[in-house]
Design an enzyme around this catalytic site. Structure first.
Site, PDB file in Angstrom:
ATOM      1  N   TYR A 415     -43.739 -99.532  70.293  1.00 31.34           N
ATOM      2  CA  TYR A 415     -44.881-100.438  70.175  1.00 31.34           C
ATOM      3  C   TYR A 415     -45.876 -99.956  69.129  1.00 31.34           C
ATOM      4  O   TYR A 415     -46.268-100.693  68.233  1.00 31.34           O
ATOM      5  CB  TYR A 415     -45.580-100.623  71.518  1.00 31.34           C
ATOM      6  CG  TYR A 415     -46.789-101.535  71.381  1.00 31.34           C
ATOM      7  CD1 TYR A 415     -46.616-102.892  71.148  1.00 31.34           C
ATOM      8  CD2 TYR A 415     -48.078-101.037  71.441  1.00 31.34           C
ATOM      9  CE1 TYR A 415     -47.702-103.729  70.986  1.00 31.34           C
ATOM     10  CE2 TYR A 415     -49.172-101.869  71.283  1.00 31.34           C
ATOM     11  CZ  TYR A 415     -48.978-103.215  71.054  1.00 31.34           C
ATOM     12  OH  TYR A 415     -50.055-104.040  70.878  1.00 31.34           O
ATOM     13  N   LYS A 419     -47.229-101.454  65.590  1.00 30.53           N
ATOM     14  CA  LYS A 419     -48.630-101.731  65.241  1.00 30.53           C
ATOM     15  C   LYS A 419     -48.984-101.115  63.886  1.00 30.53           C
ATOM     16  O   LYS A 419     -49.674-101.726  63.072  1.00 30.53           O
ATOM     17  CB  LYS A 419     -49.546-101.168  66.324  1.00 30.53           C
ATOM     18  CG  LYS A 419     -49.461-101.881  67.659  1.00 30.53           C
ATOM     19  CD  LYS A 419     -50.293-103.150  67.697  1.00 30.53           C
ATOM     20  CE  LYS A 419     -51.761-102.813  67.733  1.00 30.53           C
ATOM     21  NZ  LYS A 419     -52.584-104.040  67.893  1.00 30.53           N
ATOM     22  N   ASP A 490     -41.181-106.822  76.763  1.00 31.04           N
ATOM     23  CA  ASP A 490     -41.944-106.844  75.511  1.00 31.04           C
ATOM     24  C   ASP A 490     -41.132-106.652  74.236  1.00 31.04           C
ATOM     25  O   ASP A 490     -41.705-106.289  73.210  1.00 31.04           O
ATOM     26  CB  ASP A 490     -43.030-105.763  75.534  1.00 31.04           C
ATOM     27  CG  ASP A 490     -43.985-105.859  76.693  1.00 31.04           C
ATOM     28  OD1 ASP A 490     -43.904-106.845  77.440  1.00 31.04           O
ATOM     29  OD2 ASP A 490     -44.815-104.956  76.860  1.00 31.04           O
ATOM     30  N   HIS A 494     -42.831-105.819  70.489  1.00 33.66           N
ATOM     31  CA  HIS A 494     -42.590-104.619  69.690  1.00 33.66           C
ATOM     32  C   HIS A 494     -41.886-104.960  68.383  1.00 33.66           C
ATOM     33  O   HIS A 494     -42.330-104.586  67.302  1.00 33.66           O
ATOM     34  CB  HIS A 494     -41.732-103.633  70.474  1.00 33.66           C
ATOM     35  CG  HIS A 494     -42.369-103.130  71.727  1.00 33.66           C
ATOM     36  ND1 HIS A 494     -42.046-101.900  72.282  1.00 33.66           N
ATOM     37  CD2 HIS A 494     -43.298-103.646  72.565  1.00 33.66           C
ATOM     38  CE1 HIS A 494     -42.748-101.703  73.387  1.00 33.66           C
ATOM     39  NE2 HIS A 494     -43.497-102.771  73.583  1.00 33.66           N
ATOM     40  N   ASN A 565     -44.508-113.307  83.837  1.00 34.04           N
ATOM     41  CA  ASN A 565     -45.868-113.336  83.305  1.00 34.04           C
ATOM     42  C   ASN A 565     -45.888-112.972  81.833  1.00 34.04           C
ATOM     43  O   ASN A 565     -44.942-112.367  81.316  1.00 34.04           O
ATOM     44  CB  ASN A 565     -46.761-112.362  84.085  1.00 34.04           C
ATOM     45  CG  ASN A 565     -46.325-110.929  83.894  1.00 34.04           C
ATOM     46  OD1 ASN A 565     -46.692-110.275  82.922  1.00 34.04           O
ATOM     47  ND2 ASN A 565     -45.518-110.411  84.822  1.00 34.04           N
ATOM     48  N   GLU A 567     -49.212-111.854  79.013  1.00 33.32           N
ATOM     49  CA  GLU A 567     -50.480-111.862  78.301  1.00 33.32           C
ATOM     50  C   GLU A 567     -50.118-111.736  76.829  1.00 33.32           C
ATOM     51  O   GLU A 567     -48.957-111.766  76.452  1.00 33.32           O
ATOM     52  CB  GLU A 567     -51.371-110.705  78.768  1.00 33.32           C
ATOM     53  CG  GLU A 567     -50.806-109.330  78.515  1.00 33.32           C
ATOM     54  CD  GLU A 567     -51.640-108.200  79.113  1.00 33.32           C
ATOM     55  OE1 GLU A 567     -52.503-108.456  79.956  1.00 33.32           O
ATOM     56  OE2 GLU A 567     -51.405-107.045  78.731  1.00 33.32           O
ATOM     57  N   GLU A 571     -49.164-112.032  70.326  1.00 35.53           N
ATOM     58  CA  GLU A 571     -48.100-111.146  69.860  1.00 35.53           C
ATOM     59  C   GLU A 571     -46.748-111.845  69.962  1.00 35.53           C
ATOM     60  O   GLU A 571     -45.829-111.539  69.194  1.00 35.53           O
ATOM     61  CB  GLU A 571     -48.121-109.832  70.632  1.00 35.53           C
ATOM     62  CG  GLU A 571     -49.251-108.915  70.189  1.00 35.53           C
ATOM     63  CD  GLU A 571     -49.246-107.567  70.884  1.00 35.53           C
ATOM     64  OE1 GLU A 571     -49.140-106.540  70.179  1.00 35.53           O
ATOM     65  OE2 GLU A 571     -49.376-107.540  72.123  1.00 35.53           O
TER      66      GLU A 571
END
Length: 979
Positions: A415, A419, A490, A494, A565, A567, A571
């Site tokens: 991750y 970034k 995720d 990533h 779920n 959030e 991204e």
């Protein structure tokens, strides 16, 4: 503290979860090379292939590096133990709405409730439980964390008499259906359930069909004639359909049928309410009954991007098997992001209640189609602000400060490496635009070094390496983070950063991105997170993307009572944008179009399910205007890591890139959300993630964002950000204005901005040939190869995208621009795409949705909205007038209504709101004239001069049970009382 199931929002190395407010929110404990002819073998990931780790010049390992996914306790890591022999071959799906019954992460026998909407289901020993929850559970305060859920609340269990299965397996799946299978050896039940399906379909063996009310409830039977029975449990109406010749018997809390010796039945929930009569129920059940025997046995999505029209057409197809008769049609409940863009078909007036707002129903269909506009993305906002002066020097100083470490990151895992790569990509784009070759090349070099490191896998390498696991059909990067290994969380978050950075590098170093070098590894990351190729069964098709729901899911196992779920919807959008940029840079239209499909669909879903910009999704009583995360059965104003409102709301904003202009499609919402964040934080300036919030604010008010940055530039940058990017973004949006969604282009890398009524047209050409980009209002831009061109209100062109050369300092030829934008006039002509013009446009229509037999007098409900922004005019003391062409055809008792709102300064506050009495249309085909003579129903505030203001026109059906046509283009006009 256990690892979070969800994304690790930036700002922390480890997620810190707010104490759960409800038990089910507790955290759970812990190709494939591209199919390249002549270069990469289709067998690249087959078990036992000793060369399977080579992909061009790069590769992956097939030797286990670290922890892998697993089920309950010591259960094997092979998920195929939970599927039957009938299930499709290849990789099993993960990250889906039904994943918990396959993964067995927490409930080792049956998994968690499955929220399909409108129904929810729970597998259990005796069959499949049904829940249709219509009353939400809401908690929290207006300024603190809060949530709403439509929790599983069982009405009954449908199954086979005396069935006692010890576990559930999966007998099959398709794009948005799954078939749970229960068996005790003597008896079995196979169900097929799906997103948006009011029906559940059953095949049985070894016993009679049984419907048993739960919790001591007793069914109220309102129809029992022949092969179908209608009943109510807990205020919810259902109909069960047995084969012809069968009957249903009722005994206490149980309804049963011998099925006349056959092995199938179906059960449907009806969109009726307590106020419905038995006659209404019977009528609707009869209509549903025409599809009751057409069992859905498959679903599939197909999409098409029309580059010339900049539209995405998506078709949702149902495959059915007629258990009797020869029917093919089924019943589908459409979510708002579907019915808002429905290409054809008229939904029923009745709707379902759901966590996603009202679901509209189509009956007797084999498919339905939506049509959405794609508004384009950019590699980066263009440098249109003045190139000289102190601001230019400030920007270059910010850039130079990043030269030594452009990929700065806080942790060495997938991750945070991503970034850092995203950070460097922004710096490279900006440095190239502004002629800073040294910083550009440093950023590109850092990107190339990191990607090349991660994309190679020599023997024995255990870090900065990708591992392919054939059991789960997944590519895992190590060091992993935030459950990306053991929970398959995720991956789209990533890997989206890696792909986007690779796209930037590909523009400057196409050889590196070739299939012979490292392009195949980029394609592997794409296929792992969202495999776009149905023929490649080594990864699940669109793993992270909920095809019917319209957005990603982050949890690999989805093992929560509230379902799955996500959030950080932004991204997820970063992944879609990355595919667009990579596909365009490498000429891979399949990847590009998959990115455009996911990006456009999810942009619509985010506006509804995370932001609720139309105030139609969140239930009354939920005290927030935005959700930090969306659950299968609701949404929450919270994150997995912080209770800070700036982060709860901000997690759906980052990373801010040229692919995130969708955040500015509703500038009014930007301002409202920004003020809401400040109120909830108890501050006048963002106290955390300041740069992210200034960049978001710039999409609603660039001048204010720039002023705030100048006054408060000493903040600490968010980990994926830099001062250079923040300053570049807000400074140039202050010059560009708002995103203008009324104009599209025939290039995916394009956008239009408007300020004070004047437009700036932007297009980027990262191909090897010059091209002309055509905009929908007649404007054309000549865009040379490797250049970004912006022209219109701010005449500017430049920016290298091919590497070498001058880094963007050499101007390109001035493009042809027709027109460049004209000042607003007092006459506004609504257009069919939601825009307005100051002169008549092309004749068209817009459809006002039916009022559903309800009374919406004075309250805009499903309005068609037209907005003029950046309006500067002098008030002449008069009053608003209008002439709207409306036609309800032969429909009786329709009443369209209009509201005109004035925001005099464009600050997001409506200074004058005028609502006019509705106009009762006649039942004769042909346009009628709805004018201001209908009279004002209400008016608040006062009129005055418009200085960069906004005028909004909302038209809806206040009464009536049928849609109304509104003439647009040159058919309708609103005249403002201004000179």
């Amino acid at each position: 503290m256990t690892a979070s199931d969800m994304s690790r929002p930036p700002g922390r190395r480890r997620p810190i979860r707010v104490r759960p407010r409800r038990p089910y929110q507790a955290l759970v404990a812990a190709g494939v090379a591209m199919l390249i002819a002549g270069v990469l073998s289709l067998a690249a990931l087959r078990p036992g292939d000793a060369a399977a780790d080579t992909v061009g010049a790069g590769g992956y390992t097939t030797t286990q590096v670290g922890p892998l996914p697993s089920g309950c306790g010591s259960i094997s890591t092979d998920p195929r133990q939970w599927v039957t022999a009938n299930a499709p071959s290849g990789a099993v799906p993960t990250n889906d709405w039904w994943s918990s019954i396959l993964w067995k992460r927490t409930n080792c026998a049956y998994g968690e409730p499955l929220a399909a909407n409108p129904l929810s289901f729970r597998a259990q020993a005796g069959g499949l439980g049904f829940s249709y929850t219509t009353t939400p559970s809401i908690s929290g305060s207006a300024t603190g964390p809060g949530e709403y859920h439509f929790p599983y609340s069982e009405d009954f269990v449908a199954g086979v008499a005396q069935l006692n299965s010890s576990e559930v397996k999966v007998d099959g799946w398709s794009d948005w259906t799954v078939s749970p299978y229960l068996s005790d050896g003597a008896r079995s039940l196979r169900a097929t359930i799906g997103k948006g399906l009011p029906f559940a379909y059953f095949r049985t063996s070894g016993g009679n069909a049984r419907i048993a009310a739960s919790g001591g409830a007793t069914p109220t039977v309102w129809s029992n004639s022949g092969s179908w029975i209608g009943y109510t449990i807990n205020g919810h109406d259902y109909a069960a359909y047995a084969p012809s010749g069968a009957t249903w018997t009722v005994s206490g809390s149980t309804i049963g049928s011998t099925l006349a010796g056959k092995d199938y039945f179906s059960v449907a929930v009806l969109p009726t309410t307590a106020s419905s009569s038995d006659a209404d129920r019977k009528s609707l059940a009869t209509a549903y009954g025409k599809s009751a025997y057409n069992h859905v046995t498959g679903t599939a999505v197909s999409y098409r991007y029309d580059e010339a029209e900049s539209t995405v057409t998506t078709t949702y197809k149902f495959t059915t098997t007629a258990m009797e008769g020869g029917g093919t049609g089924t019943v589908a409940a459409l979510l708002p992001h579907q019915w808002r863009y429905l290409a054809a078909g008229t939904p029923l007036p009745q709707t379902y209640i759901s966590p996603r707002g009202s679901l509209k129903v189509l009956i007797g269909i084999g498919s339905f189609t939506t049509s959405m506009r794609f508004h384009g993305v950019l590699p980066e906002v263009p440098a249109v602000a003045d190139s000289g002066g102190s601001d230019a020097a400030t920007l270059q100083n910010y850039l130079d400060a990043e030269k030594s470490d452009p990929t700065r990151q806080v942790s060495d895992d997938t991750y945070w490496t991503g970034k850092g790569l995203g950070r460097a990509a922004r710096l490279a784009e900006i440095a190239d635009q502004t002629g800073n070759a040294a910083v550009r090349d440093a950023a590109l070099s850092a990107i190339k070094s990191k990607l090349t490191d991660w994309f190679t896998a020599p023997a024995g390498k255990t870090a900065h390496v990708f591992y392919y696991d054939r059991n789960w059909g997944t590519l895992i990067g190590y060091p992993a983070s935030y459950g990306s290994d053991q929970e398959l969380n995720d991956h789209h978050f990533h890997y989206g950063y890696y792909i986007a950075a690779a796209a930037t590098l590909a523009k400057f170093d196409p050889q590196w991105a070739s299939t012979e070098r490292y392009g195949g590894m980029v394609d592997l990351l794409i296929r792992d997170a969202n495999n776009y190729d149905r023929a490649d069964t080594r990864f699940p098709y669109l793993r992270d993307f909920d095809i019917y729901g319209g957005h990603d899911w982050a949890s690999g196992h989805g093992s929560f009572a509230a379902g799955n779920n996500q959030e950080s919807s932004s991204e997820g959008m970063n992944f879609g944008n990355a595919l667009i940029q990579w596909g365009q840079a490498t000429g891979d239209t399949a990847v590009r179009d998959a990115g455009i499909y996911m990006y456009t669909t999810q942009a619509a879903a985010i506006q509804d399910y995370w932001f609720d910009t139309k105030d139609q999704i969140f239930p009354g009583g939920f005290p927030h205007r935005e959700a930090g995360m969306v659950w299968s059965d609701g949404a929450a104003y919270s994150t997995w890591f912080s209770a800070d409102p700036a982060k709860i709301q901000g997690i759906n904003l980052l990373p801010v890139t040229g692919g995130h202009l969708y955040l500015g499609h509703d500038p009014d919402y930007v301002l409202t959300d920004y003020r809401d964040m400040l109120t909830n934080s108890g501050t006048t300036q963002p106290s955390s993630w300041t740069d992210i919030w200034y960049e978001f604010l710039a999409l609603g008010d660039g001048d204010k964002a720039l002023a705030d940055f100048r006054a408060n530039s000493g903040f600490t940058s968010e980990e994926g950000e830099s001062k250079a990017h923040t300053f570049h973004w807000v400074r140039n949006l202050a010059a560009l204005g708002h995103v203008d969604t009324s104009v599209t282009a025939d290039s995916p890398l394009s956008s239009v901005f408007v300020k004070n009524g004047a437009r700036t047209y932007v297009a980027s050409n990262i191909t090897s040939t010059d091209r002309t980009v055509h905009f929908s209002d007649g404007t054309t831009l000549a865009v040379p190869s490797g250049k970004t061109v912006a022209s219109g209100a701010n005449e500017w062109s430049g920016g290298s995208a091919t590497g070498g050369g001058d880094g963007g300092g050499t101007p390109t030829p001035t493009p042809t621009v027709t027109p460049t934008g004209t000042p607003w006039k007092s006459t506004l002509y609504p257009q069919s795409d939601g825009s307005v013009l100051s002169s008549p446009g092309t004749t068209g229509t817009a459809t006002l949705a039916s009022a559903g037999g309800q009374n919406h007098d004075g309250t805009p409900t499903n309005p068609v909205t037209f907005t003029a922004k950046g309006v500067t005019l002098k008030y002449n003391g008069g009053a608003t007038t209008f002439d709207l062409a409306v036609d309800a055809g032969t429909a009786v008792a329709n009443g369209p209504q209009v509201r005109v709102s004035y925001d005099r300064t464009g600050d997001g506050t409506w200074d004058r709101v005028e609502t006019y009495h509705y106009y009762a249309t006649d039942p004769q085909p042909g346009y009628e004239h709805y004018t201001q003579t209908a009279g004002l129903e209400s008016a608040t505030g006062s009129l005055g001069d418009l200085d960069g203001g906004t005028v909004r026109i909302e038209v809806w059906n206040a009464i009536g049970a049928n849609p109304t046509t509104l003439g647009t283009g040159d058919k309708s006009v609103v005249t403002l009382p201004y000179n």
